[in-house]
Design a protein around this motif. Structure first.
Motif, PDB file in Angstrom:
ATOM      1  N   SER A   1       7.720  31.478  58.340  1.00  9.56           N
ATOM      2  CA  SER A   1       8.552  30.940  57.250  1.00  9.56           C
ATOM      3  C   SER A   1       7.693  30.373  56.133  1.00  9.56           C
ATOM      4  N   GLU A   2       6.411  30.093  56.434  1.00  9.84           N
ATOM      5  CA  GLU A   2       5.495  29.545  55.430  1.00  9.84           C
ATOM      6  C   GLU A   2       4.673  30.634  54.742  1.00  9.84           C
ATOM      7  N   TRP A   3       4.829  31.880  55.162  1.00 12.48           N
ATOM      8  CA  TRP A   3       4.047  32.959  54.573  1.00 12.48           C
ATOM      9  C   TRP A   3       4.623  33.407  53.244  1.00 12.48           C
ATOM     10  N   THR A   4       3.849  34.226  52.537  1.00 14.01           N
ATOM     11  CA  THR A   4       4.355  34.869  51.327  1.00 14.01           C
ATOM     12  C   THR A   4       5.219  36.070  51.720  1.00 14.01           C
ATOM     13  N   ASP A   5       6.003  36.562  50.781  1.00 12.13           N
ATOM     14  CA  ASP A   5       6.832  37.740  51.047  1.00 12.13           C
ATOM     15  C   ASP A   5       5.963  38.944  51.410  1.00 12.13           C
ATOM     16  N   ASP A   6       4.818  39.109  50.748  1.00 11.13           N
ATOM     17  CA  ASP A   6       3.931  40.232  51.040  1.00 11.13           C
ATOM     18  C   ASP A   6       3.373  40.153  52.453  1.00 11.13           C
ATOM     19  N   GLU A   7       3.034  38.950  52.889  1.00 13.71           N
ATOM     20  CA  GLU A   7       2.515  38.778  54.245  1.00 13.71           C
ATOM     21  C   GLU A   7       3.585  39.112  55.285  1.00 13.71           C
ATOM     22  N   ARG A   8       4.815  38.684  55.035  1.00 11.75           N
ATOM     23  CA  ARG A   8       5.891  38.997  55.985  1.00 11.75           C
ATOM     24  C   ARG A   8       6.185  40.489  56.012  1.00 11.75           C
ATOM     25  N   ARG A   9       6.131  41.140  54.870  1.00  9.21           N
ATOM     26  CA  ARG A   9       6.372  42.578  54.807  1.00  9.21           C
ATOM     27  C   ARG A   9       5.294  43.329  55.590  1.00  9.21           C
ATOM     28  N   ALA A  10       4.044  42.900  55.457  1.00  3.57           N
ATOM     29  CA  ALA A  10       2.952  43.536  56.195  1.00  3.57           C
ATOM     30  C   ALA A  10       3.127  43.337  57.696  1.00  3.57           C
ATOM     31  N   PHE A  11       3.525  42.130  58.099  1.00  9.85           N
ATOM     32  CA  PHE A  11       3.746  41.844  59.514  1.00  9.85           C
ATOM     33  C   PHE A  11       4.845  42.718  60.090  1.00  9.85           C
ATOM     34  N   ALA A  12       5.939  42.866  59.356  1.00  9.96           N
ATOM     35  CA  ALA A  12       7.085  43.636  59.844  1.00  9.96           C
ATOM     36  C   ALA A  12       6.754  45.110  60.028  1.00  9.96           C
ATOM     37  N   ASN A  13       5.688  45.580  59.367  1.00  6.46           N
ATOM     38  CA  ASN A  13       5.328  46.997  59.439  1.00  6.46           C
ATOM     39  C   ASN A  13       3.970  47.230  60.093  1.00  6.46           C
ATOM     40  N   ASP A  14       3.427  46.216  60.752  1.00  2.80           N
ATOM     41  CA  ASP A  14       2.121  46.336  61.399  1.00  2.80           C
ATOM     42  C   ASP A  14       2.255  47.169  62.678  1.00  2.80           C
ATOM     43  N   PRO A  15       1.603  48.334  62.757  1.00  2.00           N
ATOM     44  CA  PRO A  15       1.735  49.185  63.948  1.00  2.00           C
ATOM     45  C   PRO A  15       1.339  48.497  65.247  1.00  2.00           C
ATOM     46  N   ALA A  16       0.438  47.499  65.173  1.00  2.00           N
ATOM     47  CA  ALA A  16       0.035  46.797  66.393  1.00  2.00           C
ATOM     48  C   ALA A  16       1.169  45.974  66.976  1.00  2.00           C
ATOM     49  N   ASN A  17       2.193  45.697  66.163  1.00  2.00           N
ATOM     50  CA  ASN A  17       3.336  44.897  66.619  1.00  2.00           C
ATOM     51  C   ASN A  17       4.577  45.753  66.812  1.00  2.00           C
ATOM     52  N   LEU A  18       4.417  47.064  66.833  1.00  2.00           N
ATOM     53  CA  LEU A  18       5.563  47.958  66.902  1.00  2.00           C
ATOM     54  C   LEU A  18       5.418  48.933  68.063  1.00  2.00           C
ATOM     55  N   LEU A  19       6.554  49.230  68.701  1.00  2.14           N
ATOM     56  CA  LEU A  19       6.550  50.104  69.864  1.00  2.14           C
ATOM     57  C   LEU A  19       7.905  50.794  69.968  1.00  2.14           C
ATOM     58  N   ALA A  20       7.886  52.117  70.153  1.00  2.00           N
ATOM     59  CA  ALA A  20       9.126  52.847  70.409  1.00  2.00           C
ATOM     60  C   ALA A  20       9.534  52.600  71.856  1.00  2.00           C
ATOM     61  N   VAL A  21      10.787  52.149  72.039  1.00  2.00           N
ATOM     62  CA  VAL A  21      11.230  51.751  73.382  1.00  2.00           C
ATOM     63  C   VAL A  21      12.687  52.141  73.599  1.00  2.00           C
ATOM     64  N   ASP A  22      13.130  51.960  74.838  1.00  2.00           N
ATOM     65  CA  ASP A  22      14.536  52.159  75.195  1.00  2.00           C
ATOM     66  C   ASP A  22      15.415  51.226  74.378  1.00  2.00           C
ATOM     67  N   GLY A  23      16.447  51.764  73.751  1.00  2.00           N
ATOM     68  CA  GLY A  23      17.290  50.968  72.862  1.00  2.00           C
ATOM     69  C   GLY A  23      17.988  49.815  73.561  1.00  2.00           C
ATOM     70  N   ARG A  24      18.492  50.044  74.769  1.00  2.00           N
ATOM     71  CA  ARG A  24      19.207  48.978  75.473  1.00  2.00           C
ATOM     72  C   ARG A  24      18.262  47.846  75.870  1.00  2.00           C
ATOM     73  N   ALA A  25      17.037  48.200  76.261  1.00  2.00           N
ATOM     74  CA  ALA A  25      16.063  47.156  76.599  1.00  2.00           C
ATOM     75  C   ALA A  25      15.717  46.338  75.368  1.00  2.00           C
ATOM     76  N   ASN A  26      15.580  47.018  74.245  1.00  2.00           N
ATOM     77  CA  ASN A  26      15.272  46.320  72.995  1.00  2.00           C
ATOM     78  C   ASN A  26      16.397  45.371  72.613  1.00  2.00           C
ATOM     79  N   GLN A  27      17.629  45.799  72.782  1.00  2.00           N
ATOM     80  CA  GLN A  27      18.775  44.941  72.465  1.00  2.00           C
ATOM     81  C   GLN A  27      18.835  43.733  73.389  1.00  2.00           C
ATOM     82  N   SER A  28      18.477  43.904  74.639  1.00  2.00           N
ATOM     83  CA  SER A  28      18.525  42.781  75.571  1.00  2.00           C
ATOM     84  C   SER A  28      17.420  41.769  75.269  1.00  2.00           C
ATOM     85  N   LYS A  29      16.328  42.231  74.721  1.00  2.00           N
ATOM     86  CA  LYS A  29      15.219  41.344  74.377  1.00  2.00           C
ATOM     87  C   LYS A  29      15.569  40.421  73.217  1.00  2.00           C
TER      88      LYS A  29
END
Length: 245
Positions: free
Chosen positions: A166-194
């Motif tokens: 919440s203290e970051w800049t908009d650019d920093e949050r945008r980079a975080f949301a699209n960082d491949p190290a934080n992203l994984l294709a997974v089962d949709g139902r498992a993702n929803q339960s998380k």
């Protein structure tokens, strides 16, 4: 952490394309020609020096570390009340400027036998996912129950918001949301339960995935200097203790 897992982490964090202007900048500042193989690390170094690391999607902030490196603090209740997905930018931007949005980049990376939609070099129309969260195989087909495969933020955006973003800049949050190290294709139902939970409240149903999941979660929160709840820290420490050294 095993060498195999470290090599995997580096592959997932690697950028697929780099803006020509930044390559030129690196060439000028370093005083020597720079090859495409060296470009990512050189540009990451320059961005760090300029205080802009992660902003352009040219690299990942995810870092090596373990439970002893975590910053433990309870979530900010005021921040929790103000979270909005839009604060992390439009979903699935093309931050690496390779012409494809992040969702399709991750599908291309994580699906076996990925096939692109006719006439497109980006849009993945089908493929097979060996889902790490459930240990099952899922056949993905766009438009035919395509929500069976979803892209998970390993450290959820709402979690990150409560723990420092919440203290970051908009650019920093945008980079975080699209960082491949934080992203994984997974089962949709498992993702929803998380949902937006950390390891203290949610772990993959597939127990064999525990070490890798905790490792990824930990590297991201350490690299982005996010805090974690005490309950999350305890689970991370317990899982780490049972993982290969």
């Amino acid at each position: 952490m095993t060498r195999t897992r470290r090599r995997s982490a580096r592959r997932l964090a690697a950028s697929t394309a780099l803006p020509a202007g930044l390559v030129l900048c690196a060439w000028l500042l370093l005083g020597a020609p720079i090859t495409s193989a060296d470009a990512t690390s050189a540009i990451d170094d320059l961005l760090v020096q300029a205080g802009l690391e992660g902003v352009f999607g040219g690299g990942s902030r995810a870092a090596e570390g373990g439970a002893s490196d975590l910053l433990v603090a309870e979530a900010d209740p005021a921040a929790a009340a103000t979270y909005e997905r839009e604060r992390f930018g439009d979903a699935w931007a093309d931050v690496d400027r390779n012409g494809c949005d992040t969702r399709n980049d991750i599908l291309e990376r994580d699906l076996a036998d990925a096939v692109h939609r006719r006439g497109s070099s980006c849009v993945v129309s089908r493929g097979v996912l060996a889902d790490p969260y459930t240990g099952t195989e899922i056949r993905f087909e766009r438009g035919q129950r395509s929500d069976r495969v979803q892209i998970d933020h390993i450290v959820p955006l709402a979690y990150a918001w409560r723990h420092g973003a919440s203290e970051w800049t908009d650019d920093e949050r945008r980079a975080f949301a699209n960082d491949p190290a934080n992203l994984l294709a997974v089962d949709g139902r498992a993702n929803q339960s998380k949902r937006d939970q950390g390891p203290g409240e949610w772990m993959p149903p597939n127990e064999a995935a525990a070490c890798d999941y905790v490792d990824r979660f930990t590297r991201v929160v350490i690299g982005y200097r996010l805090t974690v709840d005490a309950a999350d820290a305890r689970v991370i420490e317990r899982v780490e203790a049972g993982c290969p050294g």
